[in-house]
Design a protein around this motif. Structure first.
Motif: not given
Ligand code: F0G
Length: 360
Positions: A96-99, A195-197, A199-202
């Motif tokens: 959602g956020n990347t898009s 938070p880790v999804g 994992a780009g941000n960490i």
């Molecule tokens: N928090 C939020 C609000 C996010 O939108 C995301 C990732 C993360 C944490 C995790 O960051 O992927 O760098 O480890 N959102 C991605 C997206 C995947 O498509 O918007 P990350």
């Protein structure tokens, strides 16, 4: 006497602010929405709540970026470079956020934007952003991991530029959040929770902290503390999750692209990556909104939940500082925000009815 000139709006996007640390040249067109420069808010209630009297906790509130998440830092870089390289279109998979961010920055410079999102698992605010910024939005009957595989394949076979965080310019832009924290605190904090999804941000923060230390801007490095949701915790479990689940849809990811980067951040910094339950995420989400006045989305609250969990185990040393990245705005996910028992009451427009309602 003041002149109009004094009031001229200063551009404050991250590329202009940190260009000497970024892969840009005089030829790079800067596509910016004045992202970055987000506040580092001192937590008042949280240290009390978790019994950390002598520890300062700060929220790096990335929900205040132009599209409401940290993605804007990476996207200003990725879109500027795509334009410099004469690309005509960009594409991403997204929870959602990347898009939302890709769509906004692409719209600003006439690039076409295609986004692939998992059907039914994206917060409404994010969906309407991508849609209204004019991206071509396609939903798949699958999850984020499948969407990312498809985007990789399509961008390999076409001239469309991939703007997920496997695009290195995204990481470059996102590392500037670590710079800002050091600039604000005068040094790195002892701990950084995130938070880790995917994992780009960490990965980006760790890069940023290291580069800033090398440049002499800080003397220390933080321990990186990453948090996944229990039902979507591939890094914690040590293997991909085929069907990730969590209420924190932003981090509902079973096979993170920057897995290695996250492990490096964890191990080189002497930190950890742990999991928190949806219940813990929900409690943290409500706590920061109801007791700190900071409204962040559920995925962001995972990092707060993680700090709460570690505090119970007496993890943090006295006299230290913890920075928690609140990655996105609470406004992104209205359905989750309204999903609790404390429903809003509707009453007759009379003194008695309103009085009775507010006294309950
Ligand atoms: N928090 C939020 C609000 C996010 O939108 C995301 C990732 C993360 C944490 C995790 O960051 O992927 O760098 O480890 N959102 C991605 C997206 C995947 O498509 O918007 P990350």
């Amino acid at each position: 006497m003041t002149t109009a000139r004094k009031f001229a709006v200063k551009k404050i996007g991250i590329i202009e602010r940190y260009q000497e640390y970024l892969p840009v040249t005089e030829q790079t067109p800067i596509i910016s929405l004045n992202e970055g420069n987000t506040p580092l808010i001192l937590a008042e209630g949280l240290p009390r709540e978790i019994g950390l009297k002598n520890v300062r906790i700060y929220y790096k509130f990335e929900g205040l970026n132009p599209t409401g998440s940290f993605k804007d830092r990476g996207m200003t870089m990725a879109i500027s470079k795509a334009l410099e390289e004469k690309s005509k279109a960009v594409m991403c998979a997204s929870t959602g956020n990347t898009s939302a961010s890709a769509a906004a920055y692409a719209s600003r410079c006439g690039l076409k934007c295609f986004v692939l999102i998992p059907e039914g698992k994206i917060a409404k605010g994010k969906l309407i952003q991508a849609y209204r910024y004019g991206a071509k939005v396609v939903m798949i009957k699958g999850n984020f991991d499948q969407a990312l595989e498809l985007v990789k394949e399509i961008t390999k076979k076409t001239k469309i530029t991939l703007v997920n965080s496997i695009n290195p310019y995204r990481i470059e832009g996102q590392k500037t959040a670590a710079f800002e924290i050091v600039d604000d605190l005068g040094d790195a904090p002892e701990y950084h929770a995130i938070p880790v999804g995917n994992a780009g941000n960490i990965t980006a923060y760790w890069k940023g902290y290291q580069e800033y230390k090398k440049a002499g801007k800080s003397e220390t490095l933080p321990q990186m503390l990453g948090f996944q949701a229990e039902g979507s915790a591939p890094i914690v479990n040590g293997k991909p999750v085929a069907k990730p689940e969590t209420i924190a849809t932003a981090i509902r990811i079973g096979n993170p692209a920057s897995w290695k980067g996250a492990l490096a951040a964890r191990d080189e910094s002497g930190g950890l990556i742990d999991a928190v339950s949806d219940k813990e995420i929900t409690q943290a989400y409500r706590f920061i909104a109801e007791q700190e006045g900071v409204f962040a989305e559920p995925a962001s609250a995972a990092a707060v939940a993680g700090v709460m969990k570690l505090a119970k185990k007496k993890y943090f040393k006295e006299g230290t500082r913890i920075v928690i990245t609140l990655t996105g705005s609470g406004l992104k996910d209205p359905d989750f925000a309204l999903s609790f028992d404390d429903k809003i009451e509707t009453v007759e427009p009379t003194f008695d009815a309103v009085s009775e309602s507010i006294m309950k």
